[in-house]
Design a protein around this motif. Sequence first.
Motif, PDB file in Angstrom:
ATOM      1  N   ALA A  27      -9.418  20.214  12.151  1.00 51.68           N
ATOM      2  CA  ALA A  27      -8.571  20.990  11.244  1.00 51.68           C
ATOM      3  C   ALA A  27      -9.298  22.262  10.841  1.00 51.68           C
ATOM      4  CB  ALA A  27      -8.194  20.183  10.003  1.00 51.68           C
ATOM      5  N   ARG A  28      -8.538  23.349  10.788  1.00 48.38           N
ATOM      6  CA  ARG A  28      -9.054  24.639  10.308  1.00 48.38           C
ATOM      7  C   ARG A  28      -8.013  25.228   9.367  1.00 48.38           C
ATOM      8  NH1 ARG A  28      -9.999  25.061  15.756  1.00 48.38           N
ATOM      9  NH2 ARG A  28      -8.231  26.470  16.028  1.00 48.38           N
ATOM     10  N   PRO A  29      -8.007  24.844   8.103  1.00 49.49           N
ATOM     11  CA  PRO A  29      -6.985  25.361   7.186  1.00 49.49           C
ATOM     12  C   PRO A  29      -7.051  26.885   7.097  1.00 49.49           C
ATOM     13  CG  PRO A  29      -8.247  23.570   6.180  1.00 49.49           C
ATOM     14  CD  PRO A  29      -8.952  23.944   7.431  1.00 49.49           C
ATOM     15  N   GLN A  30      -5.872  27.506   7.075  1.00 51.73           N
ATOM     16  CA  GLN A  30      -5.805  28.939   6.814  1.00 51.73           C
ATOM     17  C   GLN A  30      -6.005  29.150   5.315  1.00 51.73           C
ATOM     18  OE1 GLN A  30      -2.336  30.921   8.613  1.00 51.73           O
ATOM     19  NE2 GLN A  30      -1.937  29.004   9.736  1.00 51.73           N
ATOM     20  N   GLU A  31      -7.079  29.803   4.925  1.00 51.49           N
ATOM     21  CA  GLU A  31      -7.350  30.082   3.516  1.00 51.49           C
ATOM     22  C   GLU A  31      -6.520  31.300   3.123  1.00 51.49           C
ATOM     23  OE1 GLU A  31      -9.572  28.624   1.331  1.00 51.49           O
ATOM     24  OE2 GLU A  31     -10.246  27.057   2.718  1.00 51.49           O
ATOM     25  N   VAL A  32      -5.564  31.121   2.230  1.00 53.10           N
ATOM     26  CA  VAL A  32      -4.603  32.189   1.954  1.00 53.10           C
ATOM     27  C   VAL A  32      -4.477  32.442   0.453  1.00 53.10           C
ATOM     28  CG1 VAL A  32      -3.294  31.622   4.042  1.00 53.10           C
ATOM     29  CG2 VAL A  32      -2.595  30.637   1.836  1.00 53.10           C
ATOM     30  N   GLY A  33      -4.128  33.675   0.135  1.00 47.55           N
ATOM     31  CA  GLY A  33      -3.717  34.065  -1.203  1.00 47.55           C
ATOM     32  C   GLY A  33      -2.247  34.422  -1.182  1.00 47.55           C
ATOM     33  N   PRO A  34      -1.771  35.195  -2.145  1.00 48.87           N
ATOM     34  CA  PRO A  34      -0.361  35.579  -2.169  1.00 48.87           C
ATOM     35  C   PRO A  34       0.054  36.263  -0.867  1.00 48.87           C
ATOM     36  CG  PRO A  34      -1.397  36.075  -4.267  1.00 48.87           C
ATOM     37  CD  PRO A  34      -2.497  35.664  -3.343  1.00 48.87           C
ATOM     38  N   GLY A  35       1.229  35.880  -0.372  1.00 51.88           N
ATOM     39  CA  GLY A  35       1.732  36.442   0.877  1.00 51.88           C
ATOM     40  C   GLY A  35       2.731  35.506   1.511  1.00 51.88           C
ATOM     41  N   THR A  36       3.219  35.875   2.683  1.00 51.08           N
ATOM     42  CA  THR A  36       4.189  35.088   3.431  1.00 51.08           C
ATOM     43  C   THR A  36       3.560  34.620   4.731  1.00 51.08           C
ATOM     44  OG1 THR A  36       6.029  36.332   2.483  1.00 51.08           O
ATOM     45  CG2 THR A  36       6.491  35.080   4.475  1.00 51.08           C
ATOM     46  N   TYR A  37       3.731  33.330   5.031  1.00 51.71           N
ATOM     47  CA  TYR A  37       3.061  32.723   6.172  1.00 51.71           C
ATOM     48  C   TYR A  37       4.029  31.799   6.905  1.00 51.71           C
ATOM     49  CZ  TYR A  37      -0.706  34.175   3.096  1.00 51.71           C
ATOM     50  OH  TYR A  37      -1.501  34.918   2.264  1.00 51.71           O
ATOM     51  N   ASP A  93      -5.012  24.575  13.068  1.00 46.17           N
ATOM     52  CA  ASP A  93      -4.850  25.630  12.060  1.00 46.17           C
ATOM     53  C   ASP A  93      -3.438  25.677  11.482  1.00 46.17           C
ATOM     54  OD1 ASP A  93      -3.619  26.458  14.369  1.00 46.17           O
ATOM     55  OD2 ASP A  93      -4.438  28.492  14.329  1.00 46.17           O
ATOM     56  N   GLN A  94      -2.625  24.641  11.734  1.00 43.85           N
ATOM     57  CA  GLN A  94      -1.244  24.648  11.247  1.00 43.85           C
ATOM     58  C   GLN A  94      -1.138  24.023   9.856  1.00 43.85           C
ATOM     59  OE1 GLN A  94       1.195  26.374  12.718  1.00 43.85           O
ATOM     60  NE2 GLN A  94      -0.466  27.014  14.080  1.00 43.85           N
ATOM     61  N   GLY A  95      -1.703  24.695   8.893  1.00 42.43           N
ATOM     62  CA  GLY A  95      -1.655  24.280   7.502  1.00 42.43           C
ATOM     63  C   GLY A  95      -2.404  25.275   6.652  1.00 42.43           C
ATOM     64  N   LEU A  96      -2.037  25.356   5.391  1.00 41.51           N
ATOM     65  CA  LEU A  96      -2.631  26.338   4.480  1.00 41.51           C
ATOM     66  C   LEU A  96      -3.465  25.640   3.414  1.00 41.51           C
ATOM     67  CD1 LEU A  96       0.542  28.536   3.751  1.00 41.51           C
ATOM     68  CD2 LEU A  96      -1.034  28.704   5.701  1.00 41.51           C
ATOM     69  N   ARG A  97      -4.534  26.302   3.003  1.00 42.51           N
ATOM     70  CA  ARG A  97      -5.247  25.944   1.782  1.00 42.51           C
ATOM     71  C   ARG A  97      -5.179  27.160   0.881  1.00 42.51           C
ATOM     72  NH1 ARG A  97     -10.481  26.284  -0.509  1.00 42.51           N
ATOM     73  NH2 ARG A  97     -10.968  24.484  -1.850  1.00 42.51           N
ATOM     74  N   ILE A  98      -4.667  26.960  -0.327  1.00 41.51           N
ATOM     75  CA  ILE A  98      -4.549  28.076  -1.260  1.00 41.51           C
ATOM     76  C   ILE A  98      -5.948  28.422  -1.763  1.00 41.51           C
ATOM     77  CG2 ILE A  98      -3.353  28.963  -3.278  1.00 41.51           C
ATOM     78  CD1 ILE A  98      -1.556  28.034  -0.916  1.00 41.51           C
ATOM     79  N   ALA A  99      -6.386  29.616  -1.463  1.00 41.73           N
ATOM     80  CA  ALA A  99      -7.767  30.018  -1.729  1.00 41.73           C
ATOM     81  C   ALA A  99      -8.123  29.832  -3.199  1.00 41.73           C
ATOM     82  CB  ALA A  99      -7.976  31.475  -1.313  1.00 41.73           C
ATOM     83  N   GLY A 100      -9.297  29.288  -3.445  1.00 39.66           N
ATOM     84  CA  GLY A 100      -9.785  29.089  -4.803  1.00 39.66           C
ATOM     85  C   GLY A 100      -9.192  27.889  -5.500  1.00 39.66           C
TER      86      GLY A 100
END
Length: 563
Positions: free
Chosen positions: A219-229, A239-246
Amino acid sequence: VTDIKRGLSVLVLRPRMPGGCSLGGGSNVGGCDANEWRNVMQNFGANSVGAMLDRCTFGNIGIGSVTVSDYIDISCIAWTGDCVQTHIQVSNAIDQKVQGTYNLDSYDHVIYDMPALPRGCYAGLAGTPDTWLFTNANCDRDTVMHEMGHNYGLLHSARYYPQQNAISEYGDYSCTMGGGMSDYDGNGLYYGDKYGDIKCYSFPQKSQLARLSGNSGIARPQEVGPGTYTVQAHWKGPDQGLRIAGTNFYVSLEWDAGPNVALSALAMTGEYQATLSVHEWPKRVNLGGGPQNLNALHARLDVNSQYALPGTGMSVTLRSYSEDRSSATIEVCGGSCSKDADAFKGAEFIRFRSTKQPGWCLSACPDAAGTGCQPAGFDTNAQRAIVLKRNGCSDGDEWSLWYLQGLRVRNVKTGWCMDSSLVGSNNRGLVVLKPCVLENGQVPAFQTAAWRVNPGKIRQAWSEGPVISPEQGLNTLWMGTAVSVASNWCPGVCPPGYTCNNQLPDSDNYGLMQWSYCLPYPKNAGMGDIWSITQWDPDLSNRYPISGFVADPSPSPPPPPSP
């Protein structure tokens, strides 16, 4: 401690106590013979434990060898009154007996197929992390993969209800570290009580396995902030999943296909077949035995619903699905996401035509109470009749157009939901249109408004898939007020001359929707063949591209706490 790797070595130990001896469960041996264990671990093809580990982790965890012992004769061990201590005594006796035969430290997993304990004990138990695991007289695939997860260091996947600060330890049915579902694997294969269902670990749990093993291929979570994904189902790639940064929050898409096809058979009101899951890992909780970390499912989002991530000042909204629901567009917002005035409707509109009378179609009634297709006494601000109508099933008629949104079947003209109970009642009877009431603004709060797609039918409260294929329709599984009472019923047309149609001002051009058996009545029952009046044909000629939007319903009260 078990390595997290390919080529795992597994040893299955099968004790046998003297005849007439048991641990309180009535048996002197474990639950499965040697061939069954080999099948479950490796020989069930894509449905074996080994294949599922491989498929769910993209080839980065897998079983290399399985050794299954003959019966290991041990002395009679009595029930101690404690589930764990009784099985520990058995395992100690086995360990002593196999000294010189097996080097237990050389195996990545050592499975003890234990004789049955009394009812009320566990299905399985494992060291976390460790190499040993017990099964309680079973070789269920989901139990084995669940306990192997504990060996890797994974803990349970729970369902968290933030409004009540309540948690159900096994309440996340989307993954194998939560609750098990059924004996049906989604491919039409029934393995019986011994083999159960099997699902992947959740995306945050796979992320944990990646960290523990140092293998980002899991697994390689996409570390994301505000935005559209946009993400695909999490078993489509690491990489098919998000981790909300912080934060500790993860966002991933469930989809009932591939290695998670068992989600098709989820016999629960909740929806996991095509839904956006918001998990928190770790979630620190105290379930009575002291603080522990769980993987906690916070929300299952439907289109245009959002979830405010507690303690973060951020929100997540599901904006749209792809047509087959295998991918989703997600918006992450600082603060609250803007609420679209119009909500995405789904992949398509559908007009359900009767296979008995193809010129007739399923429609919401536009008329005033006591006129046309509307029964007298109906408050049309609260509910409307759903009818089979003779005329007007044309392209421009939005009263007879429908769309699927999660477990809901919604009317294009009104945005209201198909429901199997009248206002003020949870009892089956007429099938009507009512404003949608949702659990936490996400999924249907009541089973009477939850529907399942099934070949030829619409089945209620048990979803099999979000997209209707040709020759499929609507069928219902009604769950009464007593949880143990369930019957398979379909929304069928009230035949001409039956008392249910006495409620219609115009029964010549409309048929009121009522409950009917989903299967044909036996000919000798005198009812004739009514199969076709509960069967619908939304073939391609009756499916339409998106041409508009409908306002999202207002949120409902929060769900009750899980037991």
